[in-house]
Enzyme design. Structure first.
Site, PDB file in Angstrom:
ATOM      1  N   GLU A 105     129.631 -32.259  33.493  1.00 28.85           N
ATOM      2  CA  GLU A 105     130.055 -33.215  32.463  1.00 28.85           C
ATOM      3  C   GLU A 105     130.721 -34.441  33.096  1.00 28.85           C
ATOM      4  O   GLU A 105     130.489 -35.574  32.681  1.00 28.85           O
ATOM      5  CB  GLU A 105     131.007 -32.525  31.473  1.00 28.85           C
ATOM      6  CG  GLU A 105     130.288 -31.463  30.646  1.00 28.85           C
ATOM      7  CD  GLU A 105     131.217 -30.698  29.730  1.00 28.85           C
ATOM      8  OE1 GLU A 105     132.175 -30.094  30.243  1.00 28.85           O
ATOM      9  OE2 GLU A 105     130.982 -30.699  28.505  1.00 28.85           O
ATOM     10  N   GLU A 125     129.140 -22.541  29.802  1.00 30.78           N
ATOM     11  CA  GLU A 125     130.194 -22.238  28.821  1.00 30.78           C
ATOM     12  C   GLU A 125     129.796 -21.164  27.815  1.00 30.78           C
ATOM     13  O   GLU A 125     130.614 -20.383  27.355  1.00 30.78           O
ATOM     14  CB  GLU A 125     130.601 -23.516  28.072  1.00 30.78           C
ATOM     15  CG  GLU A 125     131.389 -24.513  28.901  1.00 30.78           C
ATOM     16  CD  GLU A 125     130.542 -25.351  29.852  1.00 30.78           C
ATOM     17  OE1 GLU A 125     129.314 -25.144  29.924  1.00 30.78           O
ATOM     18  OE2 GLU A 125     131.124 -26.214  30.537  1.00 30.78           O
TER      19      GLU A 125
END
Ligand code: NAI
Length: 698
Positions: A105, A125
């Site tokens: 990210e 995640e």
């Protein structure tokens, strides 16, 4: 500082330096933020490169900060990414080795990305029951295409950088750099230093030619695959928001809300608990991590039966030579034959290459003589479960094994301290309790005797990791952690039969709760005669312990389980399907009548609570006695060895989710049942105390 800063020519290089994987902890985030400010303030700097030191670009969030205020302290990851996007000078991420979660990210907030081939790229995640929380679901579809991005986000699996670079139209990587990554990144930075405007992923569009149909399809697929986990479906929602939101920041807000909502779900809590529990299991309170270890390069296994063979395979798979010792040649031949069959099945299924199989078998030796094993660094005994047999074996081992060899026993029920006392070197004796089938099951209970030396314990924990087990330490007690608890669970299952259930009803209820297999199907698989033998022994040691007689009656009928094609269920030769047995139901009914019990309708809720809370109460006693050093160890044992549903996090985590007050209330109710064991249902003092204080196990 967890990130260093240097200027090379007219490029500032910011290097994350937070071993082992450059987790984006508070200090690392601050280091990056300060570096970016400094570079922007320096007139001599024209571009910025961000990279990672050592073995990773960045593995994402720093798990050591989980749950602490530092995890969210500013600059948090979202703020940092905004800062990168707003930098007046171009930022190039130089990505290598590992680029996952928050690391990916972060790189998507940079203006450019160059990568080394072989980099593992992932947004994992979902494996913690979450969606990516710092723009991953919004930015990845913009650079990789909706379908590729969603596949990565929903699976959490890593994909190699060179594979991603081949995706048609991809904008994830501006360049794959073969050779020296930093040199490549600096050259690339020089090329783009003066280009304006600076490209931002947020300004790209995430599009799909047939979005509605695609997302409907994705939703259906995910629902079927992940029925007990909410996160995968939410990943689909977030990627859909990347396509359909009017503004980029609307999608970001949607992702953030989704992330925070998932954070509170019991499923995510359970997965995070298991993730951290796996790491915590290798930490033993009084055995420091730098405890010296003994070298384990050669292993011997005594007994080539069910367990000996499976145990040996673990070591062969890890490239460690094994010598198996038996009493008779035919036992050796049989044992090695089973191992071969096991490997050959894997070869047939394409799971193992022929040359790997050959290499593994070449590491195996067999013998009938202790002379051939005396040089082994570690010997694991897996002979019959009889103290007399163990005594003979350990006395011999004590005589023949070289000094410093680790002497391990795979006993599942016997007193390890007694076994150690057969030798003059009890400090070298330890329990390695494998689970059947030992080459498959993840769990290894490492049994620490009263006199087991710390370096022996540290060594065996490391060996566990090497052979890819989840190793959990247990103190010495009857059944150790796992089986001592399952004993209480089985006792409840028996009482439930007496009171009105059928085996199928009990199994169905607990399987619906999520156990891989109910107690009766499990008994049939393991062999009901094993429990019978244990109960006979217990009847001498604990004559007052209350049991349902049904399991003994079943064994008296010769119904030992799958191996006799008859147990709690009927079986058809060659098949494993459990068929409810009218004979067994009749036996239970007769027994019920002989006790004068009138049949009662028992709800699935009661079945589940009695079975699971029995585990919890015994688990609390085990914690209190110090047999387990933390609640998460107990949970790891149940998740990896007993088929406890992963999304519930193990019995202790589940009890916390239900609320310990509620658990205690239920126990008080069960204690009122005259057919049950009132003394057992007295809440363990630790449980009662935690409940009274409004606290939890974990
Ligand atoms: P098994 O009966 O399949 O194998 C035992 C083997 O040991 C036999 O091949 C026998 O010939 C050999 N043996 C017996 N005495 C010996 C001696 N003095 N020297 C050399 N070899 C000898 O038994 P299994 O199931 O493999 O169990 C072995 C141990 O593992 C037991 O302590 C058992 O409690 C434990 N265990 C068993 C589990 C299971 O599910 N079967 C699970 C966990 C532990």
């Amino acid at each position: 500082m967890a990130a260093s800063y240097e200027v090379r020519g007219n490029v500032a290089v910011i290097t994350m330096n937070n071993p082992p994987v450059n987790g984006l902890g508070y200090d690392t985030r601050r280091g990056i933020a300060e570096g970016v400010d400094r570079a922007n303030a320096d007139a001599a700097v024209k571009a910025i490169v961000i990279t990672g030191a050592g073995k990773a670009f960045s593995g994402g969030a720093d798990i050591r900060e989980f749950g602490s205020p530092k995890a969210l302290a500013e600059p948090n990851l979202l703020s940092l990414i905004l800062q990168l996007e707003g930098s007046a000078k171009p930022i190039v991420a130089a990505i290598h080795s590992v680029c996952m979660g928050g690391g990916l990210e972060l790189s998507l907030g940079c203006h450019y990305r160059v990568a080394a081939p072989g980099t593992q790229v992932a947004l994992p995640e979902v494996k913690l029951g979450l969606v990516p929380g710092a723009g991953g679901t919004q930015r990845l579809p913009r650079v990789l295409g909706v379908e590729n991005a969603l596949n990565m986000i929903v699976s959490g699996e890593p994909v190699k950088s060179e594979m991603l670079a081949m995706a048609p139209g991809q904008k994830l990587f501006d360049k794959i750099v073969d050779g020296d990554l930093m040199a490549g990144a600096l050259a690339f930075a020089a090329e783009i230093a003066d280009k304006r405007p600076l490209p931002l992923v947020r300004n790209l569009k995430a599009t799909h030619p047939d979005a509605d149909a695609y997302f409907a399809f994705a939703r259906n697929t995910v629902k079927a695959m992940a029925k007990n986990f909410p996160a995968p479906a939410r990943c689909v929602d977030c990627v859909e928001a990347a396509v359909k939101s009017a503004k980029f920041d609307d999608g970001m807000r949607f992702e953030r809300d989704t992330f925070l909502a998932l954070m509170m779900t019991p499923e995510s809590k359970a997965l995070r608990h298991a993730f951290l529990g796996e790491r915590a299991a290798s930490k033993i309170p009084d055995v420091p991590e730098d405890t010296p270890q003994r070298k384990i390069e050669k292993v011997a296994v005594i007994g080539a039966g069910t367990m000996g063979g499976g145990i040996s395979m673990n070591f062969l798979n890890a490239g460690i030579p094994v010598t198996i010792l038996e009493m008779k040649q035919d036992a050796l031949d049989r044992g090695v034959g089973v191992m071969r069959k096991n490997y050959e099945a894997q070869v047939k299924k394409g799971k193992l290459k022929q040359d790997k199989y050959d290499q593994r078998m070449a590491l195996l030796k067999t013998t009938l003589s202790y002379d051939d094993i005396k040089d082994a660094d570690m010997v694991i005994e897996a002979v019959f479960e009889e103290m007399g047999v163990k005594e003979k074996v350990f006395k011999t081992l004590d005589e023949v094994m070289k000094p410093g060899a680790i002497l391990a026993s795979n006993t599942s029920t016997l007193d390890l301290n007694k076994i150690a006392a057969f030798t003059k070197r009890p400090q070298d004796v330890i329990g390695t309790h494998f689970f059947s089938p030992a080459n498959v099951m993840k769990l290894l209970e490492v049994v620490r005797g009263e006199k087991t030396a710390k370096d022996v314990l540290a060594t065996v924990m490391a060996v566990g990791k090497k052979i890819k087990k989840t190793a959990v330490v247990s103190g010495v007690c009857d059944g150790f952690i796992g089986n001592r608890m399952i004993e209480q669970y089985s006792r409840q299952a028996g009482f439930l039969l007496d009171e009105g259930c059928t085996p199928a009803q009990v199994d169905k209820a607990i399987e619906k709760f999520g156990f891989a297999m109910g107690p009766f199907r499990m008994g049939d698989l393991a062999g009901n005669d094993i429990g019978w033998a244990i109960r006979k022994r217990r009847a001498v040691e604990y004559p007052d312990l209350k049991y349902s007689k049904t399991a003994d009656l079943l064994c008296e009928m010769g119904r030992y389980g799958q191996k006799t094609q008859a147990g709690w269920y009927d079986y058809v030769a060659g098949k494993r399907d459990a068929i409810p047995s009218p004979v067994v139901v009749e036996m239970i009914e007769k027994h019920r009548a002989s006790l004068g019990i009138t049949l009662r309708k028992i709800s699935d809720d009661e079945i589940v609570q009695r079975l699971v809370f029995a585990l919890v109460n015994e688990g609390a006693r085990i914690l209190e006695e110090g047999i387990a050093s933390k609640a998460s160890d107990i949970d790891m044992i149940y998740l990896t060895g007993y088929g406890f549903p992963v999304w519930r996090g193990g019995p202790m985590c589940y009890a916390d989710t239900v609320g310990l007050f509620n658990v205690v209330q239920a126990m008080k109710r069960f204690a009122q049942n005259p057919r049950d064991d009132a003394a057992f249902w007295q809440p363990a003092p630790l449980l009662a105390k935690l409940a009274a204080e409004g606290k939890s196990f974990t």
